[in-house]
Scaffold this motif. Structure first.
Motif, PDB file in Angstrom:
ATOM      1  N   TRP A  82       0.800  -1.205   0.000  1.00 49.39           N
ATOM      2  CA  TRP A  82       0.000   0.000   0.000  1.00 49.39           C
ATOM      3  C   TRP A  82       0.843   1.271   0.000  1.00 49.39           C
ATOM      4  O   TRP A  82       0.498   2.252  -0.637  1.00 49.39           O
ATOM      5  CB  TRP A  82      -0.937   0.003   1.209  1.00 49.39           C
ATOM      6  CG  TRP A  82      -2.222  -0.699   0.919  1.00 49.39           C
ATOM      7  CD1 TRP A  82      -2.424  -2.042   0.878  1.00 49.39           C
ATOM      8  CD2 TRP A  82      -3.462  -0.100   0.594  1.00 49.39           C
ATOM      9  NE1 TRP A  82      -3.716  -2.335   0.574  1.00 49.39           N
ATOM     10  CE2 TRP A  82      -4.393  -1.155   0.390  1.00 49.39           C
ATOM     11  CE3 TRP A  82      -3.907   1.203   0.471  1.00 49.39           C
ATOM     12  CZ2 TRP A  82      -5.718  -0.918   0.069  1.00 49.39           C
ATOM     13  CZ3 TRP A  82      -5.227   1.435   0.147  1.00 49.39           C
ATOM     14  CH2 TRP A  82      -6.118   0.385  -0.059  1.00 49.39           C
ATOM     15  N   LEU A 102      -2.000   7.382  -4.508  1.00 51.44           N
ATOM     16  CA  LEU A 102      -3.193   7.742  -3.747  1.00 51.44           C
ATOM     17  C   LEU A 102      -4.024   8.753  -4.518  1.00 51.44           C
ATOM     18  O   LEU A 102      -3.498   9.507  -5.346  1.00 51.44           O
ATOM     19  CB  LEU A 102      -2.796   8.339  -2.399  1.00 51.44           C
ATOM     20  CG  LEU A 102      -2.127   7.408  -1.391  1.00 51.44           C
ATOM     21  CD1 LEU A 102      -1.668   8.193  -0.181  1.00 51.44           C
ATOM     22  CD2 LEU A 102      -3.081   6.297  -0.972  1.00 51.44           C
ATOM     23  N   LEU A 120     -10.553   3.256  -2.873  1.00 51.95           N
ATOM     24  CA  LEU A 120      -9.489   2.387  -2.379  1.00 51.95           C
ATOM     25  C   LEU A 120      -9.951   0.946  -2.172  1.00 51.95           C
ATOM     26  O   LEU A 120      -9.146   0.087  -1.795  1.00 51.95           O
ATOM     27  CB  LEU A 120      -8.940   2.943  -1.054  1.00 51.95           C
ATOM     28  CG  LEU A 120      -8.286   4.324  -1.125  1.00 51.95           C
ATOM     29  CD1 LEU A 120      -7.815   4.759   0.248  1.00 51.95           C
ATOM     30  CD2 LEU A 120      -7.134   4.347  -2.120  1.00 51.95           C
TER      31      LEU A 120
END
Length: 330
Positions: free
Chosen positions: A221, A226, A266
């Motif tokens: 991650w 993002l 996400l």
């Protein structure tokens, strides 16, 4: 003191009056005074000063006794002249926006007899911490005119004025600093912010834990892209800021996106013990001037690490403090 022609005198007074009005975000009203070429200026609700033009040259002698405290008005006050005037306790203002006024009450536009406002409720304390965070990160912002400070922090002008009075009452703010010079008295405000962040501000950021809907390893991650307005904090940010080769075991994310939209993007699902924590960003994105463009500022990363009881997080916090925060939190 050199005498200026009446027309020049009137023009200078009006130019400086308007400049001071913009800087303080308070009305500055003027009317004729009994002294030649001077004006009485009322700033806000109660402060009245005798505005007197001052020509170039050495510091003029103290003006004779008058009904109101003197305010010397200049076209420009060089640094050396400003230091002399402040040492003598003489208020001044110029057409370039420099000024020094010994009136704390101008921060709130209230009479001098009114006690300094203390932060008396949790909501006010939250606002104080929001403002203080940005001032600590960018001390030069504290020298801005109140309207710009309010716009930068996304707080109402009246709220900013009252919060500045509270900072002054706590000894974090020098109310007599010249306009254009930061009145924030570091490092005490930074330590204060850090001491109260977790218990006051962080609790109001809708912090929730999640896990990935797919079995994606946490280690992957921190390297993924993002959405806009999203920044890492906590362990993930510390690893990025310190260049740690080991992958993080937990993730903290600040975002200004609506939570449902972010969770959908996400592909996350709520999980009380999930390794991914999301919090609402409490400051404008422009405030987060990045040490690393993927992370919130080191001060916030450090604060989040301190909230953890996980021993490796405390080790990361110490390393982060040594590299980025030793001067700020001295």
């Amino acid at each position: 003191m050199a005498t200026l022609p009446f027309s020049s005198t009137h023009g200078l007074l009006e130019q400086v009056r308007q400049c001071l009005q913009r800087r303080l975000a308070l009305p500055v009203r003027a009317w004729a005074a009994s002294q030649p070429e001077a004006q009485v200026w009322q700033i806000g609700a109660a402060v009245r000063l005798l505005a007197t033009p001052a020509g170039p040259g050495p510091v003029p002698p103290s003006p004779p006794a008058a009904d109101y405290p003197p305010l010397l008005v200049y076209d420009h006050v060089p640094q050396a002249l400003g230091a002399q005037l402040r040492a003598r306790g003489t208020s001044y203002a110029d057409a370039a926006g420099n000024a020094w006024l010994q009136h704390l009450e101008l921060l709130a536009g209230a009479p001098a007899s009114e006690p300094a406002l203390a932060v008396s409720s949790p909501a006010w304390h939250v606002q104080l911490l929001r403002l203080l965070f940005q001032l600590v990160l960018t001390p030069a912002l504290a020298a801005s005119a109140i309207p710009r400070l309010a716009a930068s922090t996304q707080l109402p002008v009246a709220v900013v004025r009252q919060l500045l009075r509270s900072l002054a009452a706590q000894g974090f703010w020098h109310p007599e600093a010249p306009l254009g010079v930061s009145p924030l008295l570091l490092p005490a405000p930074a330590r204060y912010w850090l001491a109260h962040y977790a218990s006051t501000l962080r609790r109001r950021l809708n912090g929730q834990r999640y896990r990935s809907r797919c079995p994606t390893p946490v280690a992957d991650w921190a390297q993924r892209g993002l959405p806009a307005e999203c920044l890492w904090s906590g362990e993930a940010a510390a690893h990025l800021l310190l260049g740690c080769p080991a992958p993080p075991t937990s993730l903290t994310l600040y975002s200004q996106l609506p939570r449902p939209q972010l969770v959908q993007q996400l592909d996350l699902v709520p999980s009380p013990k999930g390794a991914i924590e999301i919090l609402n960003a409490f400051a404008p994105a422009t405030c987060f001037a990045p040490t690393d463009p993927r992370c919130v500022p080191p001060l916030l990363v450090y604060a989040d690490l301190l909230t953890s009881e996980h021993p490796p997080h405390q080790v990361l916090a110490q390393a982060l403090h040594a590299r980025y925060l030793s001067n700020l939190l001295a």
